[in-house]
Design an enzyme around this catalytic site. Structure first.
Site, short mmCIF file in Angstrom:
data_model
loop_
_atom_site.label_atom_id
_atom_site.label_comp_id
_atom_site.label_asym_id
_atom_site.label_seq_id
_atom_site.Cartn_x
_atom_site.Cartn_y
_atom_site.Cartn_z
N ARG A 1 -0.06 14.39 13.96
CA ARG A 1 0.71 14.11 12.73
C ARG A 1 1.01 15.41 11.99
O ARG A 1 0.14 16.26 11.82
CB ARG A 1 -0.11 13.24 11.77
CG ARG A 1 -0.41 11.85 12.22
CD ARG A 1 -0.85 10.97 11.05
NE ARG A 1 -1.92 11.56 10.24
CZ ARG A 1 -2.45 10.97 9.18
NH1 ARG A 1 -1.98 9.80 8.77
NH2 ARG A 1 -3.43 11.52 8.50
N ASP B 1 0.88 -1.17 0.00
CA ASP B 1 0.00 0.00 0.00
C ASP B 1 0.92 1.23 0.00
O ASP B 1 1.67 1.45 0.96
CB ASP B 1 -0.90 -0.03 1.25
CG ASP B 1 -1.89 1.14 1.28
OD1 ASP B 1 -1.62 2.17 0.63
OD2 ASP B 1 -2.91 1.03 1.98
N TYR C 1 -5.25 11.27 -3.52
CA TYR C 1 -5.59 12.57 -2.92
C TYR C 1 -4.59 13.06 -1.88
O TYR C 1 -4.80 14.11 -1.29
CB TYR C 1 -7.00 12.53 -2.32
CG TYR C 1 -7.30 11.33 -1.42
CD1 TYR C 1 -6.79 11.25 -0.14
CD2 TYR C 1 -8.11 10.30 -1.88
CE1 TYR C 1 -7.07 10.17 0.67
CE2 TYR C 1 -8.39 9.21 -1.08
CZ TYR C 1 -7.87 9.15 0.19
OH TYR C 1 -8.15 8.07 0.98
N LYS C 2 -3.53 12.31 -1.64
CA LYS C 2 -2.56 12.77 -0.63
C LYS C 2 -1.45 13.57 -1.32
O LYS C 2 -1.68 14.69 -1.77
CB LYS C 2 -2.02 11.59 0.15
CG LYS C 2 -3.11 10.81 0.91
CD LYS C 2 -2.48 9.65 1.67
CE LYS C 2 -3.52 8.71 2.24
NZ LYS C 2 -4.30 9.28 3.33
C1 LIG Z 1 -2.44 3.62 4.06
C2 LIG Z 1 -3.83 3.88 3.59
N1 LIG Z 1 -4.48 2.94 2.90
C3 LIG Z 1 -5.74 3.13 2.46
C4 LIG Z 1 -6.42 4.29 2.72
C5 LIG Z 1 -7.88 4.42 2.35
O1 LIG Z 1 -8.07 4.77 1.06
P1 LIG Z 1 -9.54 4.96 0.44
O2 LIG Z 1 -10.35 5.74 1.39
O3 LIG Z 1 -9.22 5.72 -0.82
O4 LIG Z 1 -10.09 3.64 0.15
C6 LIG Z 1 -5.76 5.33 3.41
C7 LIG Z 1 -6.46 6.59 3.67
O5 LIG Z 1 -6.00 7.49 4.31
C8 LIG Z 1 -4.45 5.10 3.86
O6 LIG Z 1 -3.80 6.03 4.56
#
Ligand SMILES: Cc1ncc(COP(=O)(O)O)c(C=O)c1O
Length: 422
Positions: A381, A207, A232-233
């Site tokens: 954070r 991930d 979106y980050k």
């Molecule tokens: C490490 C990680 N994985 C997955 C997600 C979730 O992603 P989504 O809401 O686009 O499914 C986030 C959201 O902040 C995240 O930080």
């Protein structure tokens, strides 16, 4: 620019030094590409990136010309139909993959589900999924969802990331980890863990939500099998931007994913009753592309594609290192505890602290237009997006925090009241 772990005596300590660091910053000009209100300090690009100025014009064009005038014709005339592949190919350059291994679609959660289920199919007869406790909740929930859905003898093994390698065995189908941890900012050894998974014949999925656009990535070099990540980050794709996924070339032919919607069909507009998976990465698509969201994301990806990854990493580490140093006196006086590795080689692009009053303290900072965030139960954070965070922002943040702590101004009902989204 980056202070090393050991050069404390040469640490710059006054405001002018931070202004000087900004003058020497080779990435400084990127800040002008983003919309940032005067006086705002934004340390939350690890949660939602800022608005690229070009996205406003792009969105206006997509809405008025492509959608408003072109209407349904724009699927062909403006190539909406190939948006997922086109942006995926641009992203490939950012994450060290081949163009045809990456595609933009769905959310990170949905992509996790598709690829985790696909991994189980790639390793029939194996029953374990290895991950870490405290992984991002959606990762754990989705892995459990896959387990419950498959419904027979699948075991989710959660072990601290430092022990993961010892727990991968011949029964392991999938190892699924977040490369940079969302709370601590710890960055895992992608190459080493992937190798350990492969040594036991397991599939490795990363991930990359807190890595993409934050740290240099070389998925092919690490021989990663699968990956997912957020738009979106640090990619600044906008709230709810589509996510992306990566499938290594060697798996593209055999990979089967469960959400076999029409966009993943080899010939969607043949309108056949029978599903035939597209031969390449397109087989991971499910339904209609969110064109507006994908178009905004493309602007953010285009900006990131221009960035030298080494300069990005150098600035990111310099920002986090200076911040940690500036915070040291506050840790001693006010009880903040660093929750991020001091070792730069295993640090992503954020710095976190624990504090029992973390939530109210973050709210008090936000009230001064200094935006970080809070993660339960006690984590503050601070994300450092190197394209728009300045060194002087660090100085001003710690200065404001010092005053908030000294005056106890965080200790007010308005700052303690919990919002739905923290
Ligand atoms: C490490 C990680 N994985 C997955 C997600 C979730 O992603 P989504 O809401 O686009 O499914 C986030 C959201 O902040 C995240 O930080």
């Amino acid at each position: 620019m980056t202070p090393s772990n050991t050069d404390a005596p040469t640490m710059t300590v006054n405001k002018q030094d931070f202004l000087d660091l900004d003058k020497q910053d080779p990435l400084a000009n990127f800040r002008h590409e983003f919309e940032l209100a005067e006086g705002l300090i934004y340390l939350n690009g690890n949660s939602l990136g800022v608005l690229p100025k070009a996205a406003k014009a792009r969105m206006a064009d997509v809405i008025s010309r492509e959608w408003g005038q072109g209407l349904i014709r724009s699927w062909n005339t403006h190539n909406w139909i190939t948006l997922p592949q086109r942006i995926g190919a641009k992203l490939a350059g950012i994450i060290g993959a081949k163009d045809h291994e990456v595609i933009v679609c769905d959310s990170t959660s949905v992509n996790l589900f598709k690829l985790a289920a696909a991994a189980m199919k790639l390793r029939p007869g194996r029953c374990k999924i290895v991950t870490e406790p405290g992984n991002f909740p959606t990762d754990l929930y989705i892995l459990n969802g896959v387990k419950n859905f498959i419904g027979h003898d699948i075991e989710i093994v959660t072990v601290p990331s430092s022990e993961v390698m010892q727990h991968i065995d011949q029964d392991t189908a999938l190892v699924c980890l977040t490369h940079v941890h969302y709370k601590s900012g710890t960055m895992l050894d992608m190459k080493g863990i992937t190798q350990a998974a492969h040594d036991q014949g397991a599939i490795m999925m990363w991930d990359l939500s807190h890595s993409t656009g934050a740290v240099p990535l070389q998925l092919n070099d690490a021989k990663a099998d699968l990956a997912v990540g957020c738009g979106y980050k640090y990619l600044n794709g906008g709230p709810g931007a589509p996510a992306f996924l990566y499938v290594a070339e060697e798996h593209l032919k055999t990979l089967e994913q469960p959400l076999t919607g029409w966009f993943g069909h080899a010939n969607a507009f043949a309108m056949s009753d029978d599903f035939e998976a597209a031969p390449g990465i397109e087989k991971t698509l499910c339904g209609t592309t969110p064109v507006l969201g994908a178009s905004a994301l493309e602007v953010g990806v285009d900006i990131m594609a221009k960035v030298d990854p080494q300069q990005l990493r150098d600035k990111s580490l310099a920002l986090s290192e200076y911040f940690i140093r500036l915070m040291e006196p506050l840790c001693e006086t006010y009880g903040f505890e660093l929750a991020t590795p001091k070792d730069q080689s295993i640090r992503g692009s954020q710095v976190s602290y624990t504090h029992p009053q973390g939530y109210a303290i973050i709210q008090a900072l936000i009230a001064q237009d200094i935006i970080g965030d809070f993660r339960a139960p006690n984590i503050l954070r601070f994300g450092f997006a190197p394209l728009y965070v300045r060194f002087i922002d660090l100085w001003n943040t710690v200065d404001a925090l010092q005053r908030i702590m000294q005056s106890n101004s965080w200790d007010q009902a308005q700052f303690r009241a919990k919002n739905k989204v923290t």
